[in-house]
Enzyme design. Structure first.
Site, PDB file in Angstrom:
ATOM      1  N   GLU A 109       3.109  -3.494  -6.478  1.00 45.97           N
ATOM      2  CA  GLU A 109       3.705  -3.909  -5.335  1.00 45.97           C
ATOM      3  C   GLU A 109       4.059  -5.510  -5.333  1.00 45.97           C
ATOM      4  OE1 GLU A 109       2.272  -1.156  -1.596  1.00 45.97           O
ATOM      5  OE2 GLU A 109       1.170  -3.116  -2.037  1.00 45.97           O
TER       6      GLU A 109
ATOM      7  N   GLU B 291       2.354   6.059  -4.618  1.00 49.77           N
ATOM      8  CA  GLU B 291       1.364   5.782  -3.633  1.00 49.77           C
ATOM      9  C   GLU B 291       2.037   6.528  -2.281  1.00 49.77           C
ATOM     10  OE1 GLU B 291      -0.321   2.173  -2.603  1.00 49.77           O
ATOM     11  OE2 GLU B 291      -0.409   1.567  -4.777  1.00 49.77           O
TER      12      GLU B 291
END
Length: 475
Positions: free
Chosen positions: A179, A372
């Site tokens: 991320e 995810e």
């Protein structure tokens, strides 16, 4: 139509949320270790409150995780029992280089991950390895200021060379940074940044992000040189954004937020900064130092695939910015009246996943990997620790169906899906154990107390059938 036979179904974790054993096996101290649960957490992970060591009377959940450091054999066996074809995991940098700048790596740390990877291979589980999942040695923060300093690239390159050589043949899929856009929202957790008074925080965040982009390009170059079978991906926190209504100003704001979310990934996939980002950084005096050599490196070593997390969509309303807001993955937004929310106030929007996947694939045209996706919720086990988590099954079913629609109807190329999480972990955002994501229940409280016993939830048995049927049977 069906998903391709080699579609990689599995689950995901991160070292700092599962391992524990922070002072075992020669491991050094990392930024994630000193992020406490409770009232100080947001200030610490955002770099507003300097905390480079433990303080009294605070709880530091990353120090104990769920004790996977000692239980990985049993955990991977459980993954096998669920039929996992892939396991997304991460490396704790300070297990390999405890301070981050040693000449030689720590053999105990290298052996630990080698054993995990070999155990995965024993069960034909494909490891998807994130090199840095919110993980930076405290020593490098104290000495160099974390990723604000260009020297971090050299230390990261050494880490990558060490991993690629040692695990050649054991790992084919690598992700450089988890991320990466979280640098802009949680800069201490994402890049080891702590801000001093009167600093230009936005410029420092952009400079740190630039260094991570260069490090990612270096990693891609090294990975391809060491093993032609290596595939290297980038990763970002994704989620489509809706204008609250047909007000053109809301639509414009959506475009601006999309630009902020995408511009780092634009560099990793396309090899150069988009003009909109350069213009904005120049206007705001936050432009990083970008050399001609940097431009060549970024252009020549773009990623092979793109991975993402998706938990929720967002909604924008410029005429009432302080109105009723929804929460999200470290992002807040206006409440969307068409969506239900989780116990933590996150919008639940499976159709938003289909839209997100299409937006990204239309933009980049390279394979995607959904690494995810999951629901954080309170679980209530019975006396045998069994959990009837139909709410999680419903969330996953709807999102997997949306992903299938993106693939089979819309033509989006997706390599695999790893649910967040394989088993209950410490929440990265809140530091809580009560916010459970796992398919497997872990008997542990907010302070690391409990038997640590692992018990499959109802969702685990459901997901096993999903994998067995390659996504055809969603129950």
């Amino acid at each position: 139509m069906e998903l391709k036979n080699n579609f990689l179904w599995g689950g995901a974790t991160a070292a700092n949320q599962v391992e524990g054993g922070f002072n075992e096996g020669g491991r050094g101290l990392a930024n994630v270790d000193v992020c406490p649960s409770g009232a100080y957490r947001n200030d610490v992970i955002s770099g507003k409150r300097k905390m480079l060591d433990f303080e009294k009377n605070l709880n530091y959940p990353a120090t104990y995780g769920i004790d996977m450091y000692h239980k990985y054999l049993d955990d991977i066996k459980l993954f096998h029992e669920l039929g996992f074809k892939a396991y997304r995991m991460s490396i704790a940098w300070t297990r390999i280089f405890p301070n981050g700048d040693e000449e030689l790596p720590n053999e105990d740390g290298l052996k630990f991950y080698e054993d995990i990877l070999k155990e995965c291979k024993k069960y034909n589980i494909e490891p998807i390895v994130t090199i840095t999942h919110f993980d930076c040695p405290i020593h490098l923060i104290e000495k160099y200021g974390g990723w604000r300093n260009r020297i971090m690239i050299e230390h990261y390159k050494k880490l990558c060379k060490t991993l690629f050589k040692r695990y050649k043949g054991l790992v084919n899929y690598w992700i450089t940074f988890n991320e990466i856009n979280m640098i802009l929202h949680a800069p201490f957790m994402a890049a080891g940044l702590v801000f001093e008074e009167n600093e230009n925080e936005e410029q420092i965040k952009h400079q740190a992000a630039h260094h991570e982009l260069l490090a990612s390009a270096e990693a891609t170059k090294i990975a391809h040189e060491i093993d032609e079978n290596n595939k290297v991906g980038c990763m970002f926190a994704a989620g489509c954004i809706y204008p609250y209504d047909s007000n053109p100003e809301n639509a414009l704001e959506v475009m601006k937020i999309d630009h902020e979310n995408y511009f780092l990934i634009d560099v990793q996939v396309r090899g150069q900064y988009p003009q909109y980002a350069l213009n904005k950084m120049k206007r705001n005096q936050t432009l990083p130092n970008i050399t001609d050599e940097d431009k060549v490196l970024l252009k020549n070593h773009t990623v092979d695939f793109m991975s993402l997390s998706y938990y929720n969509s967002r909604c924008v309303r410029v005429d009432d910015p302080d109105g009723d807001n929804a929460s999200g993955n470290l992002f807040s937004s206006a409440k969307n009246p068409y969506l239900k929310e989780s116990e933590w106030g996150w919008p639940i929007d499976p159709l938003g996943l289909r839209i997100t996947l299409n937006n990204i694939y239309d933009r980049y045209q390279i394979p995607l990997f959904l690494v995810e996706n999951g629901l954080g919720a309170k679980d209530y086990p019975d006396e045998n620790l069994n959990v009837e988590d139909d709410y999680r099954i419903n969330y996953l079913r709807d999102h997997i169906q949306a992903m299938k629609d993106a693939i089979l109807i819309d033509g989006v190329d997706i390599l695999g899906y790893t649910v967040w999480t394989a088993l209950d972990v410490i929440s990265a955002g809140s530091g809580q154990m009560a916010k459970r994501y796992g398919l497997i229940y872990v008997d542990q409280d907010e302070y690391g107390n409990g038997s640590k016993k692992r018990v499959k939830k109802k969702s685990a048995y459901w997901y096993k059938k999903v994998i067995e049927t390659n996504g055809a049977n969603l129950g």
